[in-house]
Write a protein that holds these residues in place. Structure first.
Motif, mmCIF file in Angstrom:
data_model
loop_
_atom_site.group_PDB
_atom_site.id
_atom_site.type_symbol
_atom_site.label_atom_id
_atom_site.label_comp_id
_atom_site.label_asym_id
_atom_site.label_seq_id
_atom_site.Cartn_x
_atom_site.Cartn_y
_atom_site.Cartn_z
ATOM 1 N N PRO A 86 -7.375 9.055 -6.115
ATOM 2 C CA PRO A 86 -6.743 8.612 -4.860
ATOM 3 C C PRO A 86 -5.394 7.963 -5.160
ATOM 4 O O PRO A 86 -5.181 7.444 -6.254
ATOM 5 C CB PRO A 86 -7.738 7.597 -4.290
ATOM 6 N N PRO A 87 -4.496 7.979 -4.205
ATOM 7 C CA PRO A 87 -3.187 7.347 -4.442
ATOM 8 C C PRO A 87 -3.361 5.836 -4.645
ATOM 9 O O PRO A 87 -4.231 5.205 -4.048
ATOM 10 C CB PRO A 87 -2.403 7.645 -3.170
ATOM 11 N N ALA A 88 -2.518 5.298 -5.488
ATOM 12 C CA ALA A 88 -2.587 3.863 -5.796
ATOM 13 C C ALA A 88 -2.015 3.049 -4.648
ATOM 14 O O ALA A 88 -1.110 3.498 -3.939
ATOM 15 C CB ALA A 88 -1.809 3.574 -7.073
ATOM 16 N N GLU A 89 -2.542 1.854 -4.490
ATOM 17 C CA GLU A 89 -1.992 0.927 -3.501
ATOM 18 C C GLU A 89 -0.655 0.408 -4.005
ATOM 19 O O GLU A 89 -0.403 0.413 -5.217
ATOM 20 C CB GLU A 89 -2.965 -0.235 -3.286
ATOM 21 N N PRO A 90 0.207 -0.045 -3.113
ATOM 22 C CA PRO A 90 1.505 -0.562 -3.563
ATOM 23 C C PRO A 90 1.320 -1.748 -4.529
ATOM 24 O O PRO A 90 0.408 -2.553 -4.389
ATOM 25 C CB PRO A 90 2.189 -1.023 -2.282
ATOM 26 N N MET A 91 2.218 -1.814 -5.499
ATOM 27 C CA MET A 91 2.152 -2.865 -6.513
ATOM 28 C C MET A 91 3.117 -3.988 -6.127
ATOM 29 O O MET A 91 4.227 -3.727 -5.646
ATOM 30 C CB MET A 91 2.559 -2.269 -7.865
ATOM 31 N N SER A 92 2.726 -5.214 -6.361
ATOM 32 C CA SER A 92 3.616 -6.349 -6.076
ATOM 33 C C SER A 92 4.749 -6.373 -7.099
ATOM 34 O O SER A 92 4.631 -5.836 -8.196
ATOM 35 C CB SER A 92 2.840 -7.668 -6.121
ATOM 36 N N GLU A 93 5.829 -7.003 -6.711
ATOM 37 C CA GLU A 93 6.982 -7.097 -7.613
ATOM 38 C C GLU A 93 6.635 -7.885 -8.872
ATOM 39 O O GLU A 93 7.105 -7.566 -9.955
ATOM 40 C CB GLU A 93 8.172 -7.736 -6.897
ATOM 41 N N ARG A 94 5.827 -8.913 -8.724
ATOM 42 C CA ARG A 94 5.430 -9.714 -9.887
ATOM 43 C C ARG A 94 4.629 -8.876 -10.873
ATOM 44 O O ARG A 94 4.829 -8.967 -12.077
ATOM 45 C CB ARG A 94 4.617 -10.928 -9.440
ATOM 46 N N ALA A 95 3.731 -8.052 -10.359
ATOM 47 C CA ALA A 95 2.928 -7.206 -11.239
ATOM 48 C C ALA A 95 3.807 -6.121 -11.859
ATOM 49 O O ALA A 95 3.635 -5.765 -13.033
ATOM 50 C CB ALA A 95 1.785 -6.573 -10.465
ATOM 51 N N ARG A 96 4.768 -5.620 -11.112
ATOM 52 C CA ARG A 96 5.641 -4.556 -11.600
ATOM 53 C C ARG A 96 6.428 -4.997 -12.832
ATOM 54 O O ARG A 96 6.747 -4.192 -13.702
ATOM 55 C CB ARG A 96 6.587 -4.106 -10.485
ATOM 56 N N LEU A 97 6.748 -6.290 -12.912
ATOM 57 C CA LEU A 97 7.476 -6.799 -14.077
ATOM 58 C C LEU A 97 6.709 -6.555 -15.371
ATOM 59 O O LEU A 97 7.313 -6.380 -16.426
ATOM 60 C CB LEU A 97 7.742 -8.299 -13.925
ATOM 61 N N TYR A 98 5.393 -6.555 -15.295
ATOM 62 C CA TYR A 98 4.581 -6.450 -16.506
ATOM 63 C C TYR A 98 4.000 -5.059 -16.727
ATOM 64 O O TYR A 98 3.714 -4.685 -17.862
ATOM 65 C CB TYR A 98 3.449 -7.472 -16.465
ATOM 66 N N ILE A 99 3.816 -4.289 -15.660
ATOM 67 C CA ILE A 99 3.190 -2.982 -15.846
ATOM 68 C C ILE A 99 4.020 -1.877 -15.192
ATOM 69 O O ILE A 99 3.503 -0.909 -14.665
ATOM 70 C CB ILE A 99 1.742 -2.979 -15.318
ATOM 71 N N HIS A 100 5.320 -2.003 -15.313
ATOM 72 C CA HIS A 100 6.221 -0.998 -14.734
ATOM 73 C C HIS A 100 6.176 0.327 -15.486
ATOM 74 O O HIS A 100 6.589 1.355 -14.974
ATOM 75 C CB HIS A 100 7.649 -1.535 -14.695
ATOM 76 N N HIS A 101 5.697 0.323 -16.695
ATOM 77 C CA HIS A 101 5.715 1.512 -17.544
ATOM 78 C C HIS A 101 4.461 2.387 -17.365
ATOM 79 O O HIS A 101 4.328 3.391 -18.050
ATOM 80 C CB HIS A 101 5.829 1.093 -19.007
#
Length: 115
Positions: A97-112
């Motif tokens: 299933p498509p992933a839910e939107p990621m928060s900006e704070r989480a994106r800093l650590y798991i953007h890759h």
């Protein structure tokens, strides 16, 4: 004459008070020494408080480093598990299933992440 006697006694009493006050007075050297001891004692107590505070902060920082290290390992394990599951799903022909939107704070650590 009675007045002269009273005046003389008052002068003697005043002189005695001045002499006794002078004798009880501390020298400048004694005052400086006592001031130095008081300041030194006060500084010693302040240093002990600061050392205790630094020790508490170092202990807390070490706990936080351990917690962060453990969390990093857990996140790494979870990422590996998610990638394995997604690969398995794609291999069997099922699309995840498509992933839910990621928060900006989480994106800093798991953007890759490509999930």
């Amino acid at each position: 004459m009675d007045t002269w006697i009273q005046a003389g006694m008052a002068i003697v009493a005043t002189a005695g008070g001045v002499v006794s006050a002078r004798a009880a007075r501390r020298t400048k050297r004694q005052e400086k020494r006592d001031d130095f001891l008081a300041v030194t004692t006060q500084q010693g107590k302040a240093i002990e408080r600061l050392e205790a505070r630094v020790q508490r902060q170092e202990t807390e920082a070490e706990k936080q480093r351990e917690r962060i290290s453990d969390q990093d390992e857990a996140i790494g394990w979870l990422l590996h598990r998610v990638r394995t599951l997604v690969a398995h799903m794609k291999k069997t022909g099922v699309e995840p299933p498509p992933a839910e939107p990621m928060s900006e704070r989480a994106r800093l650590y798991i953007h890759h992440i490509d999930v």
